[in-house]
Design a protein around this motif. Structure first.
Motif, mmCIF file in Angstrom:
data_model
loop_
_atom_site.group_PDB
_atom_site.id
_atom_site.type_symbol
_atom_site.label_atom_id
_atom_site.label_comp_id
_atom_site.label_asym_id
_atom_site.label_seq_id
_atom_site.Cartn_x
_atom_site.Cartn_y
_atom_site.Cartn_z
ATOM 1 N N PHE A 52 0.243 -37.839 14.123
ATOM 2 C CA PHE A 52 1.523 -37.318 14.600
ATOM 3 C C PHE A 52 1.381 -35.943 15.251
ATOM 4 O O PHE A 52 2.267 -35.525 15.989
ATOM 5 C CB PHE A 52 2.542 -37.246 13.451
ATOM 6 C CG PHE A 52 3.098 -38.587 13.076
ATOM 7 C CD1 PHE A 52 3.878 -39.302 13.983
ATOM 8 C CD2 PHE A 52 2.838 -39.143 11.838
ATOM 9 C CE1 PHE A 52 4.389 -40.551 13.655
ATOM 10 C CE2 PHE A 52 3.341 -40.395 11.502
ATOM 11 C CZ PHE A 52 4.115 -41.095 12.408
ATOM 12 N N ARG A 53 0.260 -35.281 14.947
ATOM 13 C CA ARG A 53 0.067 -33.964 15.553
ATOM 14 C C ARG A 53 -0.070 -34.161 17.071
ATOM 15 O O ARG A 53 -0.710 -35.086 17.535
ATOM 16 C CB ARG A 53 -1.193 -33.295 14.987
ATOM 17 C CG ARG A 53 -1.087 -31.794 14.942
ATOM 18 C CD ARG A 53 -2.181 -31.200 14.044
ATOM 19 N NE ARG A 53 -2.023 -31.554 12.638
ATOM 20 C CZ ARG A 53 -3.006 -32.035 11.863
ATOM 21 N NH1 ARG A 53 -4.205 -32.254 12.350
ATOM 22 N NH2 ARG A 53 -2.780 -32.321 10.599
ATOM 23 N N GLY A 54 0.577 -33.321 17.810
ATOM 24 C CA GLY A 54 0.495 -33.469 19.258
ATOM 25 C C GLY A 54 1.518 -34.454 19.807
ATOM 26 O O GLY A 54 1.566 -34.710 20.995
ATOM 27 N N THR A 55 2.341 -35.050 18.922
ATOM 28 C CA THR A 55 3.473 -35.857 19.382
ATOM 29 C C THR A 55 4.749 -35.095 19.023
ATOM 30 O O THR A 55 4.720 -34.204 18.167
ATOM 31 C CB THR A 55 3.517 -37.251 18.702
ATOM 32 O OG1 THR A 55 3.966 -37.090 17.346
ATOM 33 C CG2 THR A 55 2.155 -37.939 18.707
ATOM 34 N N PRO A 56 5.869 -35.427 19.647
ATOM 35 C CA PRO A 56 7.097 -34.694 19.335
ATOM 36 C C PRO A 56 7.641 -35.026 17.933
ATOM 37 O O PRO A 56 8.524 -34.339 17.442
ATOM 38 C CB PRO A 56 8.085 -35.151 20.413
ATOM 39 C CG PRO A 56 7.397 -36.156 21.245
ATOM 40 C CD PRO A 56 6.047 -36.416 20.708
ATOM 41 N N ARG A 57 7.119 -36.080 17.326
ATOM 42 C CA ARG A 57 7.658 -36.523 16.035
ATOM 43 C C ARG A 57 6.859 -35.981 14.853
ATOM 44 O O ARG A 57 5.639 -35.895 14.925
ATOM 45 C CB ARG A 57 7.624 -38.050 15.967
ATOM 46 C CG ARG A 57 8.876 -38.701 16.553
ATOM 47 C CD ARG A 57 8.672 -40.170 16.876
ATOM 48 N NE ARG A 57 7.989 -40.952 15.847
ATOM 49 C CZ ARG A 57 8.574 -41.407 14.739
ATOM 50 N NH1 ARG A 57 9.841 -41.169 14.522
ATOM 51 N NH2 ARG A 57 7.900 -42.122 13.863
#
Ligand SMILES: Nc1nc2c(ncn2[C@@H]2O[C@H](COP(=O)(O)OP(=O)(O)O)[C@@H](O)[C@H]2O)c(=O)[nH]1
Ligand SMILES: [Mg+2]
Length: 306
Positions: A213-218
């Motif tokens: 999830f790191r590097g995603t908006p979520r």
């Protein structure tokens, strides 16, 4: 087809919370009976029950967690409805009994209603029937509906469209991050649960998920739990409650999302049914034309329109 009067009686019995009537109503929508739309129209506006979708690969412990959640929510006094979508075997044509047996501890409890639905490999039909069954349970007065889906394929992703909150259930040693991202599960979850925390590798799985999830908006919560020992169930319930509380306070956002999903699934189911009817009567003629080089598959498909 049920006569109109009987249908009205069935509808009011469902709305009074009559379990036999509810079971009958679900059978009508599952069989796509001609009287199902008339029954559904008498159910009123949906949005009383909070719907939690529970998805994830087979064997991760979804049914076991559902069982724990039933227990936890019954303690709070909520009436709980459960829909378990089982993979149907092409050999038996029927649903696996495992889920029902696993949740059988609640069999005598009038505040719990459990229904298995077979996934018949017809995605439009499955998600339509599921979303309609949710409407019937909602009208019957359940506070919480737990919808367990098989966790593989498109129908599963469609089904979560009607849920207010989606739990994605994983477990240690699932080939780490690959399965999760490949199956489209990264996009659908509001809460991620690494179940079977009593076996080795749960912490690593949590770390892997967080890094996905790191590097995603979520950044949805990633929790560890064990349906076997009961560890982490309270935190899981807290996470659900954080999503449910604005719903209870009357926020329209999640209700609108779910109703939108219900409209789409009902329309999709109807379109697929129409298409099946149309294709049977016309596809053979068109096939002859394609084989004879008179038209293309694309043009034939366009002429098959519903
Ligand atoms: N060790 C361990 N086993 C579990 C746990 N939860 C479920 N299981 C087992 O995993 C298997 C699959 O569980 P089930 O709930 O049917 O998974 P589902 O296919 O995702 O619904 C069963 O044998 C369960 O007893 C857990 O927290 N720890
Ligand atoms: Mg299951």
């Amino acid at each position: 087809m049920e006569p109109a009067l009987q249908l009205r009686e069935l509808a009011s019995s469902i709305r009074r919370g009559d379990r036999v009537a509810l079971a009958k109503g679900i059978t009508l929508v599952e069989n796509d009976s001609a009287s199902a739309p008339k029954l559904l129209e008498q159910m009123g506006t949906p949005g009383r029950a909070f719907v939690v979708g529970i998805t994830g690969p087979p064997g991760t412990g979804k049914s076991s967690l559902v069982d724990r959640l039933i227990e936890a929510y019954r303690k709070k006094g909520l009436r709980v409805g459960v829909i378990a979508v089982d993979p149907s075997s092409p050999l038996t044509g029927g649903a696996l009994l495992g889920d029902r047996i696993r949740m059988a501890g609640h069999a005598g409890d009038k505040g719990v209603f459990i229904r298995s639905m077979a996934s018949r490999g017809w995605s439009g039909g499955l998600s339509r029937a599921t979303s309609q069954a949710i409407r019937l349970m909602d009208a019957a007065g359940f506070d919480l509906i737990l919808l367990e889906t098989v966790g593989i394929g498109q129908s599963d992703i469609e089904v979560v469209g009607v849920s207010h909150a989606v739990l994605v259930v994983l477990m240690p040693g699932l080939g780490d991050d690959i399965q999760v991202s490949k199956a489209g599960l990264m996009e659908v979850g509001d809460v991620y649960v690494v179940n079977k925390a009593d076996i080795e590798g749960a912490d690593l799985m949590v770390v892997n998920l967080l890094s996905l999830f790191r590097g995603t908006p979520r950044s949805p919560p990633v929790l560890k739990a064990s349906a076997l020992s009961g560890e982490g169930i309270d935190k899981l319930q807290d996470a659900v409650e954080r999503i449910r509380s604005p719903f209870l306070a009357g926020s329209p956002e999640l209700r609108l999302k779910s109703i939108r999903g219900m409209i789409i699934e009902t329309a999709r189911g109807a379109a697929m049914k129409k298409l099946a009817v149309v294709s049977e009567s016309r596809a053979e003629k068109l096939a002859n034309q394609v084989m004879g080089g008179k038209t293309t598959i694309e043009r034939a498909a366009a002429r098959l329109k519903v």
